[in-house]
Design a protein around this motif. Structure first.
Motif, mmCIF file in Angstrom:
data_model
loop_
_atom_site.group_PDB
_atom_site.id
_atom_site.type_symbol
_atom_site.label_atom_id
_atom_site.label_comp_id
_atom_site.label_asym_id
_atom_site.label_seq_id
_atom_site.Cartn_x
_atom_site.Cartn_y
_atom_site.Cartn_z
ATOM 1 N N ARG A 20 -1.726 -9.250 -60.203
ATOM 2 C CA ARG A 20 -0.532 -8.469 -59.574
ATOM 3 C C ARG A 20 -0.616 -9.937 -58.551
ATOM 4 N NH1 ARG A 20 -2.700 -5.186 -63.053
ATOM 5 N NH2 ARG A 20 -1.680 -2.935 -62.845
ATOM 6 N N LEU A 21 -1.469 -10.424 -58.008
ATOM 7 C CA LEU A 21 -1.853 -11.568 -57.199
ATOM 8 C C LEU A 21 -0.977 -12.281 -58.351
ATOM 9 C CD1 LEU A 21 -2.363 -13.345 -54.830
ATOM 10 C CD2 LEU A 21 -4.337 -13.843 -56.040
ATOM 11 N N PHE A 22 -0.681 -13.408 -58.627
ATOM 12 C CA PHE A 22 -0.815 -13.784 -59.775
ATOM 13 C C PHE A 22 1.339 -13.544 -59.672
ATOM 14 C CE2 PHE A 22 -4.773 -15.153 -62.130
ATOM 15 C CZ PHE A 22 -5.295 -15.631 -60.678
ATOM 16 N N ALA A 23 1.373 -12.250 -60.125
ATOM 17 C CA ALA A 23 2.675 -12.095 -60.405
ATOM 18 C C ALA A 23 4.018 -12.834 -59.286
ATOM 19 C CB ALA A 23 3.629 -10.676 -61.291
ATOM 20 N N ASP A 24 3.112 -12.107 -58.322
ATOM 21 C CA ASP A 24 3.290 -12.585 -56.658
ATOM 22 C C ASP A 24 3.452 -13.682 -56.335
ATOM 23 O OD1 ASP A 24 3.888 -9.655 -56.506
ATOM 24 O OD2 ASP A 24 2.585 -9.603 -54.938
ATOM 25 N N LEU A 25 2.526 -14.353 -57.016
ATOM 26 C CA LEU A 25 2.779 -15.399 -56.117
ATOM 27 C C LEU A 25 3.742 -16.602 -57.231
ATOM 28 C CD1 LEU A 25 -1.152 -16.477 -55.954
ATOM 29 C CD2 LEU A 25 0.904 -16.281 -54.290
ATOM 30 N N THR A 26 3.866 -16.108 -58.713
ATOM 31 C CA THR A 26 5.062 -16.805 -59.912
ATOM 32 C C THR A 26 6.156 -16.830 -58.675
ATOM 33 O OG1 THR A 26 3.656 -17.023 -61.082
ATOM 34 C CG2 THR A 26 5.839 -16.357 -62.036
ATOM 35 N N SER A 27 6.499 -15.286 -58.542
ATOM 36 C CA SER A 27 7.892 -14.954 -58.210
ATOM 37 C C SER A 27 8.021 -15.519 -56.289
ATOM 38 C CB SER A 27 7.772 -12.980 -57.432
ATOM 39 O OG SER A 27 6.683 -12.660 -56.334
ATOM 40 N N GLU A 28 7.330 -15.809 -56.118
ATOM 41 C CA GLU A 28 8.000 -16.600 -54.491
ATOM 42 C C GLU A 28 8.095 -18.007 -54.937
ATOM 43 O OE1 GLU A 28 3.979 -15.779 -52.216
ATOM 44 O OE2 GLU A 28 4.977 -14.084 -51.829
ATOM 45 N N SER A 29 7.960 -18.368 -56.212
ATOM 46 C CA SER A 29 7.806 -20.131 -56.261
ATOM 47 C C SER A 29 9.160 -20.276 -56.254
ATOM 48 C CB SER A 29 6.856 -20.754 -57.836
ATOM 49 O OG SER A 29 5.485 -19.990 -57.315
ATOM 50 N N PRO A 30 9.448 -21.818 -55.796
ATOM 51 C CA PRO A 30 10.654 -21.586 -56.421
ATOM 52 C C PRO A 30 11.233 -22.159 -57.813
ATOM 53 C CG PRO A 30 9.186 -23.280 -55.227
ATOM 54 C CD PRO A 30 8.810 -22.547 -55.168
ATOM 55 N N GLY A 84 -10.453 -16.489 -58.395
ATOM 56 C CA GLY A 84 -10.518 -17.756 -58.571
ATOM 57 C C GLY A 84 -11.027 -18.362 -56.967
ATOM 58 N N GLY A 85 -10.912 -17.793 -55.735
ATOM 59 C CA GLY A 85 -10.802 -18.636 -54.578
ATOM 60 C C GLY A 85 -10.175 -18.400 -54.490
ATOM 61 N N ARG A 86 -8.982 -17.578 -54.560
ATOM 62 C CA ARG A 86 -7.646 -17.907 -54.016
ATOM 63 C C ARG A 86 -7.312 -16.498 -53.208
ATOM 64 N NH1 ARG A 86 -7.688 -18.851 -59.022
ATOM 65 N NH2 ARG A 86 -6.262 -21.013 -59.861
ATOM 66 N N SER A 87 -7.267 -15.493 -53.377
ATOM 67 C CA SER A 87 -6.986 -14.236 -52.131
ATOM 68 C C SER A 87 -8.138 -12.682 -53.060
ATOM 69 C CB SER A 87 -5.855 -13.871 -51.967
ATOM 70 O OG SER A 87 -6.031 -12.846 -51.225
ATOM 71 N N VAL A 88 -8.398 -11.824 -52.134
ATOM 72 C CA VAL A 88 -8.969 -10.505 -52.400
ATOM 73 C C VAL A 88 -7.959 -9.519 -53.262
ATOM 74 C CG1 VAL A 88 -10.346 -9.143 -51.799
ATOM 75 C CG2 VAL A 88 -11.141 -11.396 -50.971
ATOM 76 N N ALA A 89 -7.868 -9.705 -54.288
ATOM 77 C CA ALA A 89 -6.826 -9.595 -54.543
ATOM 78 C C ALA A 89 -6.883 -9.036 -55.884
ATOM 79 C CB ALA A 89 -5.258 -9.447 -53.841
ATOM 80 N N PRO A 90 -5.746 -7.854 -56.833
ATOM 81 C CA PRO A 90 -5.664 -7.696 -57.456
ATOM 82 C C PRO A 90 -5.035 -9.219 -58.349
ATOM 83 C CG PRO A 90 -5.265 -5.715 -56.627
ATOM 84 C CD PRO A 90 -4.827 -6.365 -56.105
ATOM 85 N N CYS A 91 -5.691 -9.282 -59.722
ATOM 86 C CA CYS A 91 -5.398 -10.946 -59.778
ATOM 87 C C CYS A 91 -4.357 -10.751 -60.628
ATOM 88 C CB CYS A 91 -6.824 -11.150 -60.692
ATOM 89 S SG CYS A 91 -7.938 -12.058 -59.523
ATOM 90 N N ALA A 106 -6.384 -13.853 -65.258
ATOM 91 C CA ALA A 106 -6.382 -12.584 -64.365
ATOM 92 C C ALA A 106 -8.109 -11.864 -65.334
ATOM 93 C CB ALA A 106 -5.082 -11.374 -64.494
ATOM 94 N N ARG A 107 -7.594 -11.617 -66.632
ATOM 95 C CA ARG A 107 -8.855 -11.166 -67.715
ATOM 96 C C ARG A 107 -9.881 -11.431 -67.343
ATOM 97 N NH1 ARG A 107 -4.256 -9.934 -71.082
ATOM 98 N NH2 ARG A 107 -4.283 -8.349 -71.458
ATOM 99 N N SER A 108 -10.170 -12.756 -67.060
ATOM 100 C CA SER A 108 -11.543 -13.150 -67.148
ATOM 101 C C SER A 108 -11.798 -13.029 -65.466
ATOM 102 C CB SER A 108 -11.417 -15.075 -67.287
ATOM 103 O OG SER A 108 -11.193 -15.157 -68.162
ATOM 104 N N CYS A 109 -11.502 -13.248 -64.303
ATOM 105 C CA CYS A 109 -11.335 -12.624 -62.964
ATOM 106 C C CYS A 109 -12.024 -11.756 -63.123
ATOM 107 C CB CYS A 109 -10.265 -13.057 -62.055
ATOM 108 S SG CYS A 109 -9.379 -14.968 -62.122
ATOM 109 N N LYS A 110 -11.273 -11.163 -63.808
ATOM 110 C CA LYS A 110 -12.526 -9.416 -63.969
ATOM 111 C C LYS A 110 -13.103 -9.447 -64.792
ATOM 112 C CE LYS A 110 -10.985 -4.767 -66.099
ATOM 113 N NZ LYS A 110 -10.820 -3.807 -64.553
ATOM 114 N N ASP A 111 -13.655 -9.668 -65.581
ATOM 115 C CA ASP A 111 -15.075 -10.196 -66.069
ATOM 116 C C ASP A 111 -15.978 -10.747 -65.436
ATOM 117 O OD1 ASP A 111 -13.624 -8.620 -68.119
ATOM 118 O OD2 ASP A 111 -13.424 -10.416 -69.734
ATOM 119 N N LEU A 112 -15.607 -11.394 -65.014
ATOM 120 C CA LEU A 112 -16.861 -12.093 -64.187
ATOM 121 C C LEU A 112 -16.805 -11.321 -62.887
ATOM 122 C CD1 LEU A 112 -17.731 -14.969 -63.733
ATOM 123 C CD2 LEU A 112 -16.532 -15.566 -61.793
#
Length: 316
Positions: A306-316, A297-304, A273-279
């Motif tokens: 938080r997005l990564f955390a949400d995707l992780t929490s949704e993973s089985p 990184g071509g996933r979604s327009v969102a705070p990265c 996420a830090r690299s996305c922010k710096d980029l």
């Protein structure tokens, strides 16, 4: 991300957390250890990437300046055998540490800062008092895995979501609201503005990706139609990703126009996420570098993060 950190970046991250110890002659001390070729390389990278002049860095370096100098130095000292390689990761399972996900239940807004770094302690106190920007500053400045990082991620011991939505932020251009009419400068952007104002997450994201950086259009899209958050799907019904996102994929090769930005691209593609922010921050205006960072990184327009955390929490 734990277990995913590229080895060559470790010294850089460690040094970036020690910016409070700069000395008045740090710029001169720094250049004295470089070869003439390395110094020319660093000078060029600082000018093109950060608009910094190496010869002017003779006073105490700011945090951003020290990070910039460290990054430029590491890249200019790389040999072909040192070049980092892209890690193979499962893009469907972003690597977010469990302690970040548990942080909202671990901390309280009144918790005292750890006392290990004066600047981070100040960010901690301001974040605990409800300053959304301080929470973001703390998160992106904190050492990985630290209490500072976890406290910031939880918006100061509150909930694991976008801090600006929880705590409120000032609108960058006065009294913007979802009822503010489009500026009228561009017909297509005006349509996206109107749809974003009506609650279209796709249109808000498309504004963010296609409007000129820093423009009123971009700011309206970034704030989800002046609704006080950068994470539209937290408060609006998801209606699809912005069309321009189809042009971006996490596995895309970097453009190859700048070595430093290319390295950030690779890390962002690997869910850093830090690299996305710096980029998004350091890429040339309206470039694909910025779009790749904005889109996590071509996933979604969102705070990265938080997005990564949400995707992780949704993973089985």
């Amino acid at each position: 991300m734990k277990g995913r950190l590229i080895i060559w970046l470790l010294p850089l991250l460690i040094s970036s957390c020690s910016y409070g110890t700069s000395t008045p002659n740090e710029g001169q001390q720094f250049t004295s250890s470089l070869t003439e070729q390395e110094r020319a390389c660093v000078q060029d990278r600082l000018l093109t990437g950060w608009e910094l002049n190496l010869t002017n860095l003779t006073n105490d370096l700011s945090p951003d300046e020290e990070i910039a100098v460290d990054m430029a130095t590491e890249l200019c000292r790389l040999t072909p055998s040192d070049q980092p390689t892209q890690l193979q990761t499962d893009n469907e399972k972003p690597q977010v540490p469990e302690e970040l996900l548990q942080a909202p239940s671990t901390f309280d807004p009144t918790d005292a800062p750890p006392g290990k770094d004066p600047l981070l302690d100040e960010y901690w106190r301001e974040c605990g008092l409800g300053d959304a920007k301080a929470c973001d500053n703390l998160f992106y400045s904190a050492p990985r895995g630290s209490d500072y990082e976890q406290f910031a991620f939880s918006c100061g011991g509150r909930r694991n979501m976008d801090c600006s939505l929880l705590l409120g932020i000032d609108q960058p251009n006065g009294d913007l609201s979802p009822l503010t009419p489009p500026p009228g400068d561009d017909e297509e952007l005006d349509k996206l503005w109107a749809n974003c104002a009506d609650g279209s997450t796709s249109s808000c994201g498309e504004l963010r990706l296609t409007a000129t950086s820093g423009s009123l259009y971009s700011q309206f899209g970034t704030s989800c139609g002046a609704r006080g958050t950068t994470y539209c799907t937290l408060i609006l019904e998801y209606d699809g990703e912005p069309p321009s996102l189809n042009e971006l994929k996490p596995s895309m090769e970097p453009p190859g126009e700048d070595e430093l930005l290319d390295q950030l691209w690779v890390l962002c593609g690997n869910q850093d996420a830090r690299s996305c922010k710096d980029l998004a921050k350091y890429g040339p205006a309206d470039s694909i570098y910025i779009k790749f960072g904005i889109s996590c990184g071509g996933r979604s327009v969102a705070p990265c993060a938080r997005l990564f955390a949400d995707l992780t929490s949704e993973s089985p």
